[in-house]
Design an enzyme around this catalytic site. Structure first.
Site, PDB file in Angstrom:
ATOM      1  N   GLU A 193       0.799  -1.231   0.000  1.00 28.87           N
ATOM      2  CA  GLU A 193       0.000   0.000   0.000  1.00 28.87           C
ATOM      3  C   GLU A 193       0.831   1.279   0.000  1.00 28.87           C
ATOM      4  OE1 GLU A 193      -2.684  -0.603   3.298  1.00 28.87           O
ATOM      5  OE2 GLU A 193      -3.520  -2.427   2.421  1.00 28.87           O
ATOM      6  N   ASN A 209       2.161  -4.585  -3.421  1.00 29.20           N
ATOM      7  CA  ASN A 209       0.752  -4.969  -3.255  1.00 29.20           C
ATOM      8  C   ASN A 209      -0.050  -3.726  -2.857  1.00 29.20           C
ATOM      9  OD1 ASN A 209      -1.216  -7.174  -2.859  1.00 29.20           O
ATOM     10  ND2 ASN A 209      -1.084  -6.706  -0.664  1.00 29.20           N
ATOM     11  N   HIS A 239     -10.282  -5.812  -2.571  1.00 26.77           N
ATOM     12  CA  HIS A 239     -11.346  -5.720  -1.556  1.00 26.77           C
ATOM     13  C   HIS A 239     -12.501  -4.973  -2.214  1.00 26.77           C
ATOM     14  CE1 HIS A 239      -8.889  -7.373   1.587  1.00 26.77           C
ATOM     15  NE2 HIS A 239      -7.914  -6.539   1.288  1.00 26.77           N
ATOM     16  N   GLU A 251      -6.042 -10.472  -2.235  1.00 29.36           N
ATOM     17  CA  GLU A 251      -6.864 -10.360  -1.021  1.00 29.36           C
ATOM     18  C   GLU A 251      -8.344 -10.253  -1.358  1.00 29.36           C
ATOM     19  OE1 GLU A 251      -5.429  -7.268   1.620  1.00 29.36           O
ATOM     20  OE2 GLU A 251      -3.342  -7.675   1.127  1.00 29.36           O
ATOM     21  N   ASP A 309     -12.095 -10.126  -1.561  1.00 31.82           N
ATOM     22  CA  ASP A 309     -13.387 -10.336  -0.898  1.00 31.82           C
ATOM     23  C   ASP A 309     -14.376  -9.352  -1.504  1.00 31.82           C
ATOM     24  OD1 ASP A 309     -12.660  -7.967   0.543  1.00 31.82           O
ATOM     25  OD2 ASP A 309     -11.961  -9.159   2.245  1.00 31.82           O
TER      26      ASP A 309
HETATM   27  O1  G3I Z   1      -4.907 -10.009  18.095  1.00 29.99           O
HETATM   28  C1  G3I Z   1      -5.641  -8.951  18.696  1.00 29.99           C
HETATM   29  C2  G3I Z   1      -6.428  -9.460  19.899  1.00 29.99           C
HETATM   30  O2  G3I Z   1      -5.533  -9.921  20.870  1.00 29.99           O
HETATM   31  C3  G3I Z   1      -7.297  -8.316  20.416  1.00 29.99           C
HETATM   32  O3  G3I Z   1      -8.100  -8.803  21.455  1.00 29.99           O
HETATM   33  C4  G3I Z   1      -8.177  -7.764  19.333  1.00 29.99           C
HETATM   34  C5  G3I Z   1      -9.009  -6.571  19.791  1.00 29.99           C
HETATM   35  O4  G3I Z   1      -9.274  -5.669  18.774  1.00 29.99           O
HETATM   36  O5  G3I Z   1      -7.358  -7.319  18.264  1.00 29.99           O
HETATM   37  C6  G3I Z   1      -6.599  -8.373  17.679  1.00 29.99           C
HETATM   38  O6  G3I Z   1      -5.827  -7.842  16.636  1.00 29.99           O
HETATM   39  C7  G3I Z   1      -6.551  -7.535  15.463  1.00 29.99           C
HETATM   40  C8  G3I Z   1      -5.912  -8.312  14.320  1.00 29.99           C
HETATM   41  O7  G3I Z   1      -6.519  -7.956  13.101  1.00 29.99           O
HETATM   42  C9  G3I Z   1      -6.078  -9.834  14.508  1.00 29.99           C
HETATM   43  O8  G3I Z   1      -7.427 -10.183  14.532  1.00 29.99           O
HETATM   44  C10 G3I Z   1      -6.435  -6.048  15.202  1.00 29.99           C
HETATM   45  O9  G3I Z   1      -7.141  -5.323  16.199  1.00 29.99           O
HETATM   46  C11 G3I Z   1      -7.003  -5.718  13.844  1.00 29.99           C
HETATM   47  O10 G3I Z   1      -6.730  -4.357  13.536  1.00 29.99           O
HETATM   48  C12 G3I Z   1      -6.356  -6.582  12.793  1.00 29.99           C
HETATM   49  O11 G3I Z   1      -6.982  -6.308  11.573  1.00 29.99           O
HETATM   50  C13 G3I Z   1      -6.269  -6.752  10.425  1.00 29.99           C
HETATM   51  C14 G3I Z   1      -6.048  -5.599   9.483  1.00 29.99           C
HETATM   52  O12 G3I Z   1      -5.377  -6.057   8.332  1.00 29.99           O
HETATM   53  C15 G3I Z   1      -5.231  -4.478  10.080  1.00 29.99           C
HETATM   54  O13 G3I Z   1      -5.146  -3.421   9.192  1.00 29.99           O
HETATM   55  C16 G3I Z   1      -7.094  -7.809   9.732  1.00 29.99           C
HETATM   56  O14 G3I Z   1      -7.223  -8.958  10.569  1.00 29.99           O
HETATM   57  C17 G3I Z   1      -6.416  -8.191   8.414  1.00 29.99           C
HETATM   58  O15 G3I Z   1      -7.261  -9.053   7.707  1.00 29.99           O
HETATM   59  C18 G3I Z   1      -6.181  -6.943   7.612  1.00 29.99           C
HETATM   60  O16 G3I Z   1      -5.535  -7.281   6.423  1.00 29.99           O
HETATM   61  C19 G3I Z   1      -5.253  -6.205   5.535  1.00 29.99           C
HETATM   62  C20 G3I Z   1      -3.999  -6.596   4.771  1.00 29.99           C
HETATM   63  O17 G3I Z   1      -2.942  -6.895   5.650  1.00 29.99           O
HETATM   64  C21 G3I Z   1      -3.583  -5.499   3.817  1.00 29.99           C
HETATM   65  N1  G3I Z   1      -4.684  -5.127   2.945  1.00 29.99           N
HETATM   66  C22 G3I Z   1      -5.926  -4.804   3.614  1.00 29.99           C
HETATM   67  C23 G3I Z   1      -6.367  -5.915   4.540  1.00 29.99           C
HETATM   68  C24 G3I Z   1      -7.687  -5.609   5.171  1.00 29.99           C
HETATM   69  O18 G3I Z   1      -7.596  -4.517   6.040  1.00 29.99           O
END
Ligand code: G3I
Length: 455
Positions: free
Chosen positions: A165, A206, A242, A270, A272
């Site tokens: 990004e 990416n 996305h 990615e 969806d």
């Molecule tokens: O692991 C913690 C957990 O311990 C905690 O209780 C919980 C509370 O919010 O958060 C958990 O972490 C989260 C993590 O995902 C794992 O589930 C984060 O808050 C959350 O921000 C994080 O989101 C991820 C996101 O990237 C962050 O920007 C998504 O899962 C993930 O699918 C997403 O992936 C991104 C790609 O890397 C790049 N392109 C966009 C895509 C979608 O946003």
């Protein structure tokens, strides 16, 4: 574990003659759920020269989630486990547990891994983002990070999303820790370092909203062109995809083709396709058409080498928490039943599938938690366009599993044959409704999902 695909036959519901006295209807149901006898997506993709992948969460790679991830997909991308904030939460203290687990699972299932991601503005550790660094320090941090992470997995990662990004929507560079501290050449530095750390890994940039021809994708195009002219290693571009229901860019294939013509590979990294909840049959049909269109665009261009969904089940998607009121964005529902979108991908890859008929009741078997000697199973009976006033679900275990306890049903097991019928209070399954029962069972060696019969 690929051999388990033959035993991983999905749940079906057999033709069922309901008592005319009770529901007065003939229910014919033959619903192939998760995979039935359909060819797995990874095999369909391989026949077209495409690797079909999914993002995964390491802790979920057991039971039905693990079975589908291992059987249907030829590539895994850690959804979060390889990000800097995950692997080095405290400077100098590394946590590779989830990333290692995913890489080991992939190796055991003869799958590729896409490494995601080395250089990003998001999900960085606090010590890094809150620190005050000179350019030289920042450059050293970046290069050491790449050396450490790429070096650790050298030879086991098919492709790295080296830079994630980097652009704004208008095609200018995003203002980030890296751009602000090092200038645009942080991208070339990162790519060069990654190549040195693992010469065999394909190196990608990416981004999102670069699926169609637009200002952002053109900036990416110009960057890749200039990197190639300068001799900087760059092997591919990742189009995250996305997308929003009904909004597949009309220039998707043209855009993929222009990158291919530039001499790089392209991956849908990615995918969806989110919709406003609740989902309904009209939206799911549109989603199928959208998934099919994206898949077809990749199939049409030889250098589109990888097609990855960002989570394969609605129970493991980032969408709901990020876009309130939106969701149902993946090819499988939250109970691991394939949605029309699954068949959209499958059909675009040349598969012939038998989607569930309308007007049927079906039973779906899934493994919940599993430990070394036992597991918890669940069966959900769902009706759509039909209903039941009593039910019986039966299956035959193929690997010596033995039920020890059941709830919300009366189960008997004779040898390998299991038969479960409704309790006094849950025989009715209304049109549009579902009933579940659960059980504990023992297993050893392997725990393949049996074919279940409703009737
Ligand atoms: O692991 C913690 C957990 O311990 C905690 O209780 C919980 C509370 O919010 O958060 C958990 O972490 C989260 C993590 O995902 C794992 O589930 C984060 O808050 C959350 O921000 C994080 O989101 C991820 C996101 O990237 C962050 O920007 C998504 O899962 C993930 O699918 C997403 O992936 C991104 C790609 O890397 C790049 N392109 C966009 C895509 C979608 O946003």
């Amino acid at each position: 574990m690929r051999s388990s695909s033959s035993s991983f036959r999905a749940r079906i519901a057999a033709a069922l003659l309901a008592s005319a006295a009770t529901v007065g209807a003939l229910l014919t149901a033959a619903a192939p759920a998760a995979h039935a006898a359909d060819t797995p997506l990874r095999d369909l993709g391989a026949a077209k020269g495409k690797v079909i992948g999914t993002a995964v969460t390491g802790s979920k790679l057991t039971g039905t989630y693990g079975d589908i991830a291992g059987t249907q997909f030829g590539s895994l991308t850690p959804g979060n486990a390889m990000k800097w904030g995950s692997v080095e939460p405290t400077q100098g203290t590394f946590n590779w547990a989830e990333a290692d687990q995913i890489v080991a699972f992939a190796q055991a299932h003869n799958q590729q891994v896409r490494g995601h991601t080395l250089v990003w503005h998001s999900q960085n550790p606090g010590w890094l983002t809150n620190g005050s660094w000179t350019s030289a320090q920042l450059s050293t941090l970046l290069q050491n990070h790449i050396d450490t992470e790429v070096g650790r997995y050298k030879g086991r990662i098919a492709a790295w999303d080296v830079v994630n990004e980097p652009f704004n929507e208008d095609g200018t560079y995003r203002s980030t820790l890296w751009y602000n501290g090092l200038g645009a050449d942080y991208i070339a530095t990162a790519l060069t370092r990654a190549r040195a750390a693992d010469p065999a890994a394909k190196l990608y940039i990416n981004d999102y909203n670069v699926e169609g021809v637009n200002a952002k994708s053109t900036a990416l195009y110009n960057l890749v062109k200039s990197l190639k002219e300068r001799g900087v290693p760059i092997d591919g571009v990742g189009l995250q995809a996305h997308l929003i229901l009904g909004q597949v860019p009309s220039t998707l294939q043209q855009n993929i083709q222009r990158f291919a013509d530039l001499g790089v590979d392209v991956a849908i990294t990615e995918l969806d396709i989110r919709m406003t909840l609740p989902s309904d049959s009209t939206k799911l049909a549109q989603q199928k058409a959208d998934y099919k269109a994206v898949t077809a665009a990749c199939v049409a261009v030889a250098r589109c080498v990888n097609f990855t969904v960002w989570g394969f089940t609605d129970s493991d998607s980032w969408v709901e928490s990020t876009f309130p009121g939106q969701g149902a964005a993946t090819p499988y529902d939250a109970n691991y039943a394939p949605k029309p979108a699954y068949y959209g991908i499958s059909e675009a890859l040349g598969g012939t599938t038998t989607p569930p008929p309308t007007g049927a009741c079906t039973a779906a078997y899934s493994v919940g938690s599993q430990w070394n000697t036992g597991f918890t199973g669940n069966v959900t009976i769902s009706c759509s366009g039909a209903s039941l006033s009593s039910w019986r679900v039966s299956w035959t275990y193929g690997a010596g599993q033995q039920i020890t306890q059941a709830w919300n049903a009366t189960c008997t097991q004779s040898g390998a044959a299991v038969s479960c019928q409704n309790a006094s209070y849950n025989g009715t399954v209304p049109d549009g409704g579902s009933v579940s029962f659960g059980f504990n069972a023992s297993w050893s060696g392997s725990n393949p999902v049996p074919t279940v019969t409703l009737g």
